[in-house]
Design an enzyme around this catalytic site. Structure first.
Site, PDB file in Angstrom:
ATOM      1  N   TYR A 105      39.214  45.288  34.070  1.00 44.70           N
ATOM      2  CA  TYR A 105      39.399  44.199  35.035  1.00 44.70           C
ATOM      3  C   TYR A 105      38.806  42.913  34.433  1.00 44.70           C
ATOM      4  CZ  TYR A 105      38.790  41.525  39.311  1.00 44.70           C
ATOM      5  OH  TYR A 105      38.824  40.547  40.258  1.00 44.70           O
ATOM      6  N   LYS A 202      40.194  46.427  47.565  1.00 42.89           N
ATOM      7  CA  LYS A 202      41.545  46.857  47.232  1.00 42.89           C
ATOM      8  C   LYS A 202      42.000  47.960  48.200  1.00 42.89           C
ATOM      9  CE  LYS A 202      40.626  43.853  44.111  1.00 42.89           C
ATOM     10  NZ  LYS A 202      40.100  44.187  42.798  1.00 42.89           N
TER      11      LYS A 202
HETATM   12  C1  PLP Z   1      39.033  43.716  41.961  1.00 42.00           C
HETATM   13  C2  PLP Z   1      38.439  44.648  40.998  1.00 42.00           C
HETATM   14  C3  PLP Z   1      37.086  44.572  40.658  1.00 42.00           C
HETATM   15  C4  PLP Z   1      36.163  43.505  41.226  1.00 42.00           C
HETATM   16  O1  PLP Z   1      36.033  43.635  42.593  1.00 42.00           O
HETATM   17  P1  PLP Z   1      35.781  42.399  43.594  1.00 42.00           P
HETATM   18  O2  PLP Z   1      35.723  43.069  44.915  1.00 42.00           O
HETATM   19  O3  PLP Z   1      36.950  41.470  43.457  1.00 42.00           O
HETATM   20  O4  PLP Z   1      34.514  41.756  43.168  1.00 42.00           O
HETATM   21  C5  PLP Z   1      36.591  45.503  39.771  1.00 42.00           C
HETATM   22  N1  PLP Z   1      37.388  46.444  39.219  1.00 42.00           N
HETATM   23  C6  PLP Z   1      38.699  46.530  39.509  1.00 42.00           C
HETATM   24  C7  PLP Z   1      39.514  47.592  38.862  1.00 42.00           C
HETATM   25  C8  PLP Z   1      39.276  45.640  40.397  1.00 42.00           C
HETATM   26  O5  PLP Z   1      40.576  45.717  40.670  1.00 42.00           O
END
Ligand code: PLP
Length: 396
Positions: A105, A202
């Site tokens: 990410y 997510k």
């Molecule tokens: C979005 C995401 C993050 C970071 O998370 P946030 O809630 O945006 O801080 C870390 N790892 C993955 C795989 C992500 O999709």
């Protein structure tokens, strides 16, 4: 209403960590908007609740729920996924070393290279899909092996069991970012990982209405250490956000089933199309790690990436022409999203590093939602037509 470890995932998703209010029967856990708690006598807080940076009952309910879903004994919730990653990195001291995947990410890569590298922490970014590359990168000061599987945005898989063996042989902890798979599809702790990290923003939240993160694990010493840092540093998840994620996890299983079936149909459709050079989806037999996907995951997930002929202009044309797939970063909500990693989520990775990691300019990433699959395929066709027109104009 009581659940135990013997209940199945779908049942625990709805009930774990939550009981109806004993006084009035309210079935939903209240949003405890409180900063402090009245004590029965000096230094005698009720059930340990003193101050909401340290603990809050709505957050506790979510933490217990997440721990149950991952097969863990504890969870800690943070204000974002990156705050959870930051909490892990806070435990390191100058000279410590982390081995991490090379298509992480983008925000994780930025946190490691732009923030923690300045504090004297060393990072090696390697192709973790190859356990030998992982092994070669290990050093005497390696504290974490940090992997994402499936990875973002290429949906390549890392063998969790093999990674755990390498990490443990080197005296390091294996951390798995399980955001893309969710515990419904993959449970890294059962495969030997020490810590699971989530962006709850997510799939676990699932409705694109909250930013949140979590760490879950089984080692009590590690929990104590991380809880100490959370209390000392902050970055904890607020009660309303905890409630929203708790509501999201109740429907995780049914949402993931639909995300997966829609994503497979779209991946198969894209694979047939002449403008599409490559489709990245672990559920396709053409995926180089299809066998590992079947071993390690219960289903291949809701994310699909593909390479369009025609590079950036074609990708941009595709992403601008959809009507149901909304052009946005992020993923994992009920609504479908489209984005072009080179210009959006992965723009903070320098082009030469990006290309070396296999992220081509024509890359498009879909977060396939739970709308009707025929509407989604119609939308993809409309966008492919737009990409074709760009290619034809370029040739003319
Ligand atoms: C979005 C995401 C993050 C970071 O998370 P946030 O809630 O945006 O801080 C870390 N790892 C993955 C795989 C992500 O999709």
């Amino acid at each position: 209403m009581s659940t135990n470890e013997n209940s199945r995932f779908e049942t625990r998703a709805i009930h774990a960590g939550q009981q109806p209010d004993p006084r009035n029967g309210a079935i939903m856990t209240p949003v405890y908007l409180t900063s402090t708690y009245v004590q029965d006598a000096p230094a005698q807080p009720r059930e340990g609740y003193e101050y909401s940076r340290t603990t809050n009952p709505t957050r506790t309910a979510l933490q217990e729920n997440l721990a149950s879903l991952e097969g863990a004994t504890w969870g800690l919730c943070y204000a974002s996924g990156l705050a959870a990653t930051n909490a892990l990195a806070d435990r390191l001291v100058p000279g410590d070393h982390v081995v991490a995947g090379n298509d992480l990410y983008g925000g994780t890569y930025r946190l490691f290279t732009k923030v923690f590298q300045r504090y004297g922490i060393d990072f090696s970014f390697v192709d973790t899909t190859d356990p030998k590359a992982l092994e070669a990168a290990m050093g005497p000061n390696t504290r974490y092996v940090y992997i994402e599987t499936p990875s973002n945005p290429l949906l390549s898989l890392t063998d969790i069991e093999a990674s755990a063996r390498v990490a443990h042989a080197g005296g390091a902890l294996l951390v798995v970012d399980n955001t893309f798979a969710t515990p419904y599809l993959q449970r890294p702790l059962e495969l030997g990982a020490d810590l699971v990290l989530h962006s709850l923003t997510k799939y676990l939240g699932g409705h694109s209405d909250v930013v949140a993160g979590a760490l879950v694990g089984n080692d009590d010493g590690l929990r104590e250490d991380l809880a100490f840092y959370q209390n000392a540093v902050g970055g904890q998840l607020g009660p309303l956000d905890s409630f929203l994620v708790l509501r999201g996890t109740k429907t995780l299983a049914v949402r993931m089933d639909r995300h997966c079936s829609n994503a497979l149909a779209i991946a198969q459709h894209l694979e047939q199309h002449e403008l599409v050079e490559r489709v990245f989806y672990p559920g396709l037999e053409s995926h180089p790690q299809h066998g590992l996907a079947r071993r390690q995951m219960h289903a291949p997930g809701g994310m699909v990436s593909f390479e369009l002929a025609g590079g950036v202009p074609a990708g941009n044309a595709f992403a601008s022409a959809t009507r149901i797939f909304a052009l946005a970063e992020s993923l994992g909500g009920v609504e479908s999203l489209v984005e072009v990693p080179p210009s959006m989520t992965h723009a903070s990775i320098p082009p030469e590093v990006r290309h070396a990691a296999g992220l081509s300019d024509g890359l498009v990433r879909l977060s396939v939602g739970i709308e009707h699959v025929d509407d989604l395929i119609g939308d993809v066709n409309r966008a492919l037509d737009a990409a074709r027109r760009v290619l034809q104009t370029a040739k003319a």
